[in-house]
Scaffold this motif. Structure first.
Motif, short mmCIF file in Angstrom:
data_model
loop_
_atom_site.label_atom_id
_atom_site.label_comp_id
_atom_site.label_asym_id
_atom_site.label_seq_id
_atom_site.Cartn_x
_atom_site.Cartn_y
_atom_site.Cartn_z
N ILE A 27 -12.56 18.63 -32.88
CA ILE A 27 -13.94 18.18 -32.73
C ILE A 27 -14.45 18.67 -31.38
N ALA A 28 -15.52 19.41 -31.41
CA ALA A 28 -16.03 20.01 -30.18
C ALA A 28 -16.56 18.94 -29.23
N ALA A 29 -16.25 19.10 -27.96
CA ALA A 29 -16.79 18.20 -26.94
C ALA A 29 -18.25 18.57 -26.67
N PRO A 30 -19.04 17.63 -26.12
CA PRO A 30 -20.42 17.96 -25.78
C PRO A 30 -20.46 19.19 -24.88
N ARG A 31 -21.33 20.13 -25.20
CA ARG A 31 -21.49 21.37 -24.45
C ARG A 31 -20.25 22.25 -24.52
N GLY A 32 -19.41 22.02 -25.53
CA GLY A 32 -18.26 22.88 -25.73
C GLY A 32 -17.07 22.48 -24.87
N GLY A 33 -15.98 23.24 -24.97
CA GLY A 33 -14.79 22.93 -24.18
C GLY A 33 -13.94 21.86 -24.83
N THR A 34 -12.93 21.42 -24.10
CA THR A 34 -12.02 20.40 -24.61
C THR A 34 -12.40 19.03 -24.06
N TRP A 35 -11.91 18.02 -24.75
CA TRP A 35 -12.22 16.64 -24.36
C TRP A 35 -11.35 16.20 -23.20
N SER A 36 -11.93 15.34 -22.35
CA SER A 36 -11.19 14.66 -21.30
C SER A 36 -11.48 13.17 -21.40
N ALA A 37 -10.70 12.35 -20.71
CA ALA A 37 -10.91 10.91 -20.75
C ALA A 37 -12.31 10.54 -20.25
N ILE A 38 -12.78 11.23 -19.22
CA ILE A 38 -14.09 10.93 -18.66
C ILE A 38 -15.19 11.27 -19.66
N SER A 97 -6.08 4.53 -25.54
CA SER A 97 -6.65 4.79 -24.21
C SER A 97 -7.65 5.92 -24.31
N LEU A 98 -8.46 6.07 -23.27
CA LEU A 98 -9.44 7.15 -23.24
C LEU A 98 -8.75 8.52 -23.30
N ALA A 99 -7.63 8.64 -22.59
CA ALA A 99 -6.89 9.91 -22.58
C ALA A 99 -6.34 10.22 -23.97
N LYS A 100 -5.84 9.19 -24.65
CA LYS A 100 -5.30 9.39 -25.99
C LYS A 100 -6.39 9.75 -26.98
N ILE A 101 -7.56 9.13 -26.83
CA ILE A 101 -8.68 9.47 -27.71
C ILE A 101 -9.08 10.92 -27.50
N ALA A 102 -9.12 11.35 -26.24
CA ALA A 102 -9.46 12.74 -25.94
C ALA A 102 -8.46 13.69 -26.60
N GLU A 103 -7.19 13.33 -26.53
CA GLU A 103 -6.15 14.15 -27.15
C GLU A 103 -6.34 14.21 -28.67
N THR A 104 -6.68 13.07 -29.26
CA THR A 104 -6.89 13.01 -30.71
C THR A 104 -8.07 13.88 -31.11
N LEU A 105 -9.17 13.80 -30.37
CA LEU A 105 -10.35 14.59 -30.68
C LEU A 105 -10.05 16.09 -30.58
#
Length: 216
Positions: free
Chosen positions: A196-207, A183-191
């Protein structure tokens, strides 16, 4: 709670702080994290790159159709992302099948949103006239117009190219995870676990994961 998310940007808006797609998504993320009922579900995300004066935007029509069909709330970051016309906003207020939610005004009811739309339209009209007057005055002084707009357009193109390149890099990791059924949420958790840095920093979310997939 179910939502249908709609974002919009015009070519002109791309370079304006607070109106870009990333800024809209940030506000929507804040709303979902702090003001939404839980649990919630995102039924669909739709995005137009068109003027807010055009009420026949294809992705907006799809978003409205899905909201009417499912009874989900149509969630936008700002009211003017939905439309710049009070008449259009008013027609949605009268539509019993459309439930509207504005991220930047999470507690506003339909009446308050209608008043805000009317005041915003009045303000835009005044700003437009003020801008025209300033341009006329500059032209009379011999100032050449257009250079700033050209520079802004070039900067916007460069920003989009960087974002596209970043999405192509990230999809090499996200793509296989999605194909594996995560799922998108699980992928965010994995990243986040992989640091792996999210775009513009911070943590990953499903969106955020969804945005990378859409861009790639």
């Amino acid at each position: 709670m179910q939502y249908v998310i709609y974002t919009r940007v015009s070519t002109e808006d791309q370079g304006k702080s607070g109106l870009g797609l990333e800024a809209q998504q940030r506000d929507i993320d804040i709303f979902l994290a702090n003001f939404s009922e839980v649990p919630y579900e995102i039924l669909g995300q739709f995005q137009d790159v068109l003027s807010g004066s055009d009420n026949e935007r294809p992705e907006l029509l799809k978003a409205l159709a899905l909201a009417r069909k499912t009874g989900a709330e149509l969630l936008v970051a700002k009211l003017d992302r939905l439309s710049r016309k009070v008449s259009f906003i008013a027609s949605l207020m009268d539509d019993k099948k459309v439930k509207l939610r504005v991220a930047q005004m999470p507690m506003a009811d339909k009446f308050q949103l209608h008043i805000y739309a009317a005041l915003a339209e009045q303000e835009r009209t005044f700003i437009s006239e003020r801008t025209k007057a300033a341009l006329r005055a500059a032209k009379n002084r011999g100032v050449k117009l257009g250079g700033l707009r050209d520079a802004t357009m070039k900067r916007n193109v460069a920003i989009q190219e960087r974002a596209n390149g970043e999405a192509q890099r990230l999809i090499k990791v996200i793509g296989p995870l999605r194909q594996a059924g995560q799922s998108l949420a699980k992928i965010a958790e994995t990243l986040n676990d992989m640091a792996i840095a999210a775009p513009r920093g911070g943590t990953w979310s499903a969106i955020q994961v969804s945005r990378v997939i859409d861009r790639a």
